[in-house]
Design a protein around this motif. Structure first.
Motif, short mmCIF file in Angstrom:
data_model
loop_
_atom_site.label_atom_id
_atom_site.label_comp_id
_atom_site.label_asym_id
_atom_site.label_seq_id
_atom_site.Cartn_x
_atom_site.Cartn_y
_atom_site.Cartn_z
N PHE A 147 0.77 -1.28 0.04
CA PHE A 147 -0.16 0.05 -0.26
C PHE A 147 0.91 1.32 -0.14
CE2 PHE A 147 -2.11 -3.40 2.40
CZ PHE A 147 -3.30 -3.59 1.37
N LEU A 148 1.98 1.09 -0.35
CA LEU A 148 3.16 2.28 -0.15
C LEU A 148 2.68 3.19 -1.24
CD1 LEU A 148 5.07 2.66 -2.67
CD2 LEU A 148 6.30 0.63 -1.64
N GLU A 150 4.08 6.63 -3.57
CA GLU A 150 5.29 7.13 -4.12
C GLU A 150 5.39 8.45 -3.45
OE1 GLU A 150 5.71 7.05 -8.29
OE2 GLU A 150 4.89 4.98 -8.49
N LYS A 204 -6.29 -4.78 -2.00
CA LYS A 204 -5.49 -4.05 -2.69
C LYS A 204 -6.24 -3.06 -3.66
CE LYS A 204 -2.25 -1.80 -4.58
NZ LYS A 204 -0.98 -1.41 -4.08
N ASN A 208 -7.37 0.90 -3.61
CA ASN A 208 -7.16 2.02 -4.85
C ASN A 208 -8.29 2.41 -5.40
OD1 ASN A 208 -4.30 2.03 -4.17
ND2 ASN A 208 -3.68 1.01 -6.05
N PHE A 249 -7.70 13.23 0.42
CA PHE A 249 -7.94 12.82 -0.99
C PHE A 249 -9.15 13.49 -1.37
CE2 PHE A 249 -5.39 9.68 -3.15
CZ PHE A 249 -4.22 9.54 -1.98
N LEU A 250 -9.51 14.72 -1.08
CA LEU A 250 -10.52 15.42 -1.67
C LEU A 250 -10.09 16.69 -2.18
CD1 LEU A 250 -13.54 15.64 0.86
CD2 LEU A 250 -13.21 14.31 -1.14
N ASN A 251 -8.64 16.79 -2.59
CA ASN A 251 -8.40 17.66 -3.60
C ASN A 251 -8.80 17.92 -4.94
OD1 ASN A 251 -6.95 18.95 -1.00
ND2 ASN A 251 -5.22 17.56 -1.49
N PHE A 256 -6.13 12.07 -11.04
CA PHE A 256 -5.19 11.39 -10.58
C PHE A 256 -4.66 10.64 -11.82
CE2 PHE A 256 -9.29 8.94 -10.36
CZ PHE A 256 -9.11 7.80 -11.57
N GLY A 257 -3.25 10.33 -11.88
CA GLY A 257 -2.41 9.44 -12.64
C GLY A 257 -1.70 8.54 -11.73
N CYS A 260 -0.52 3.34 -10.77
CA CYS A 260 -1.43 2.58 -9.89
C CYS A 260 -2.86 2.69 -10.00
CB CYS A 260 -1.11 2.68 -8.33
SG CYS A 260 0.75 2.45 -8.46
N PHE A 322 3.46 12.80 -11.77
CA PHE A 322 1.99 12.49 -11.69
C PHE A 322 1.74 13.08 -10.34
CE2 PHE A 322 1.14 9.07 -8.63
CZ PHE A 322 2.37 8.69 -8.42
N LYS A 323 2.67 13.43 -9.48
CA LYS A 323 2.51 14.11 -8.14
C LYS A 323 3.74 14.43 -7.49
CE LYS A 323 2.71 10.16 -4.76
NZ LYS A 323 2.16 9.38 -3.88
N ARG A 411 -4.01 22.53 -9.60
CA ARG A 411 -4.16 21.59 -8.44
C ARG A 411 -4.68 22.43 -7.39
NH1 ARG A 411 -3.45 16.11 -9.01
NH2 ARG A 411 -1.76 15.91 -10.60
C1 UGA Z 1 -1.55 4.92 -4.52
C2 UGA Z 1 -2.18 4.55 -3.28
O1 UGA Z 1 -2.31 5.72 -2.69
C3 UGA Z 1 -1.27 3.60 -2.48
O2 UGA Z 1 -1.69 3.32 -1.30
C4 UGA Z 1 -0.78 2.24 -3.44
O3 UGA Z 1 -0.11 1.45 -2.72
C5 UGA Z 1 -0.34 2.57 -4.80
O4 UGA Z 1 -1.23 3.62 -5.33
C6 UGA Z 1 -0.02 1.70 -5.32
O5 UGA Z 1 -1.13 0.80 -5.78
O6 UGA Z 1 0.86 1.03 -5.46
P1 UGA Z 1 0.38 6.37 -5.49
O7 UGA Z 1 0.05 6.04 -6.75
O8 UGA Z 1 1.85 6.59 -4.96
O9 UGA Z 1 -0.34 5.72 -4.43
O10 UGA Z 1 -0.14 8.07 -5.24
P2 UGA Z 1 -1.35 8.71 -4.67
O11 UGA Z 1 -0.85 9.50 -3.53
O12 UGA Z 1 -2.50 7.81 -4.32
O13 UGA Z 1 -2.04 9.80 -5.74
C7 UGA Z 1 -2.47 9.14 -6.89
C8 UGA Z 1 -2.97 10.61 -7.77
O14 UGA Z 1 -4.23 11.01 -7.04
C9 UGA Z 1 -1.91 11.37 -8.00
O15 UGA Z 1 -1.82 11.96 -9.21
C10 UGA Z 1 -2.43 12.44 -7.17
O16 UGA Z 1 -1.96 14.05 -7.48
C11 UGA Z 1 -3.96 12.60 -7.18
N1 UGA Z 1 -4.59 13.07 -6.20
C12 UGA Z 1 -4.41 12.55 -4.83
C13 UGA Z 1 -5.60 14.04 -6.46
O17 UGA Z 1 -5.63 14.25 -7.57
N2 UGA Z 1 -6.23 14.46 -5.38
C14 UGA Z 1 -6.10 14.19 -3.98
O18 UGA Z 1 -6.88 14.70 -3.17
C15 UGA Z 1 -5.25 13.08 -3.89
#
Ligand code: UGA
Length: 440
Positions: A147-148, A150, A204, A208, A249-251, A256-257, A260, A322-323, A411
């Motif tokens: 669940f890590l 990045e 898992k 996601n 996660f309400l931004n 998202f990209g 994963c 992507f972030k 953003r």
């Molecule tokens: C995500 C999950 O959060 C992890 O728990 C999981 O282990 C991982 O996928 C995986 O399956 O390996 P990650 O892809 O590193 O982690 O990134 P997130 O922090 O989840 O962000 C994903 C995307 O959502 C980013 O593009 C971020 O900018 C976007 N996001 C996030 C938003 O647009 N709004 C938000 O409020 C939060």
């Protein structure tokens, strides 16, 4: 314990280094020579805060080694499968060829009592498919999803917020062995949830899918806010105070990209359809569609702000990853926006603190530069990844170097009032445009 990690990408490299940091003897295996050479020299092939230090410490202690030869897993008793499961080129399902190859390659080296621990994200039903072959070697199979996040991968691996073990019915041996591997995390309080294979695999993708749904929910509200004069950031703050909802996660923004969320919701949908339960997750197609519409909306906003056309206008694209805190551009909304604007004839100059090399590899047609080069004489500035250095830009200083003070905050990470007060036309997502130019 003596551990092997097969696959040394974003997941495996961190896992290998983290396991060595808690005292295990670890060998990381990958087919990619360049990656293994870099890792073996203590150089991280990816940008991940804390990983270089962990690699160096592991290598210096002699606990961490890397190899391209799978035969070197021979001395290990616990084998983690950490290879990628990208989206298939044929449809939206997961491509399992690397998992298949990793387990097939590992089988000849398994001994009685070994553990094969799957960490890769797989469609429900995959572990059951490997069980017989693993057990025929006297080994035990566990599915132990990762669940890590990045950017926080080191912390999330060493101190996971939960550990999920999917095991065969009554396999206490596997549970005990894995408890020993994760002893440090368990002692520090990480809860362990033991389940069957299917539950672990589903945990898992369900996690996601939930996160993706939460983001698309707020982005759907942004779409409504845009036509009603409401402000989605205030809406998120207000509903987020309800502890049942929560603000994380309400931004709202460009969506998202990454490697994963997008491919996991698509693979989940494909698997549900295969199982005859497609209707249970039809909403995930909507989640995907809302998410992709946000990229279009950003391009549309830039176009509107530039008077109807981006053709030959200089657009500074701040952010490609992507972030923030990542150099990962897999399915990056930021890179996508840069490419689309470029395709419409804008003179895009894109920049990112870490992701330019990966972006250049995928899109050599884009012009890349420093933040200063991107901003100089820009007709519009688009912030697409919320790196701290962009959030901290001084609007008055930037005003002096651009041609036209137009900023698109894809953003919602900038201080809208401060930018408007400094004379900028500020356009966020799901918020009203603030025209500060009159006051400049
Ligand atoms: C995500 C999950 O959060 C992890 O728990 C999981 O282990 C991982 O996928 C995986 O399956 O390996 P990650 O892809 O590193 O982690 O990134 P997130 O922090 O989840 O962000 C994903 C995307 O959502 C980013 O593009 C971020 O900018 C976007 N996001 C996030 C938003 O647009 N709004 C938000 O409020 C939060």
């Amino acid at each position: 314990m003596n551990i092997s990690v097969i696959g040394c990408g974003y997941l495996g490299a961190v896992h290998a280094a983290a396991m060595a940091s808690v005292g295990h003897e670890v060998i990381g295996i990958d087919l990619d020579n360049a990656k293994i050479d870099a890792l073996a020299a203590g150089n991280s092939p990816i940008f991940e805060p804390g990983l270089p230090e962990l690699l160096t410490a592991g290598i210096e202690s002699g606990l961490l080694r890397f190899s391209t030869d799978i035969a070197n897993v021979g001395g290990a008793t616990v084998h983690f499968i950490a290879v990628g499961t990208p989206q298939s080129t044929r449809n939206t399902s997961a491509d399992l060829r690397y998992v298949d190859a990793a387990i097939e390659g590992l089988l000849p080296y398994l001994s009685d009592g070994d553990l094969v621990v799957g960490k890769s994200t797989v469609p429900v039903g995959t572990a059951e498919r490997f069980r017989e072959a693993v057990e025929a070697r006297g080994a035990h199979l566990v599915w132990n999803p990762e669940f890590l996040r990045e950017g926080f991968a080191v912390k999330d691996t060493i101190e996971p917020d939960r550990l999920v073990y999917g095991v065969a019915d009554g396999d206490d041996y596997a549970v005990e062995a894995l408890n020993e591997v994760y002893a440090t995390a368990i002692e520090a309080g990480s809860p362990v949830i033991v389940s069957d294979f299917a539950t672990a695999e589903l945990v898992k993708v369900a996690a996601n899918a939930f996160l993706a749904t939460k983001i698309s929910f707020i982005n759907a509200m942004a779409e409504i806010a845009e036509v009603t004069g409401a402000d989605v950031t205030k809406l998120a703050d207000a509903i987020g105070h309800d502890k049942r909802i929560g603000r994380k996660f309400l931004n709202a923004g460009v969506g998202f990209g990454g490697g994963c969320l997008p491919k996991d919701i698509r693979a989940f949908t494909a698997r549900a359809e295969e199982l005859g339960r497609g209707e249970s997750v039809t909403f995930l197609k909507e989640v995907d569609a809302i998410n992709l519409r946000r990229r279009e909306r950003v391009v549309e906003l830039v176009t509107e702000e530039l008077g109807g056309s981006v053709f030959q206008k200089k657009v500074a694209v701040l952010g490609l990853a992507f972030k923030p805190n990542s150099d990962d551009v897999r399915d990056s909304p930021a890179l996508d926006v840069a490419v689309r604007l470029n395709g419409f004839g804008a003179n895009v100059v894109a920049t990112d603190p870490q992701a330019m090399q990966n972006s250049r590899r995928l899109h050599p047609q884009l012009v890349y530069g420093t933040t200063e080069e991107a901003l100089a004489d820009a007709d519009a500035v688009v912030v697409v990844t919320e790196w701290p250095e962009y959030k901290e830009l001084d609007p008055a200083e930037v005003h002096r170097v651009v041609r036209t003070p137009i900023v698109i905050d894809a953003r919602n990470c900038l201080d809208a009032d401060a930018w408007a007060d400094a004379g900028w036309e500020y356009a966020g997502l799901g918020r009203q445009v603030r025209n500060g130019r009159a006051t400049s």
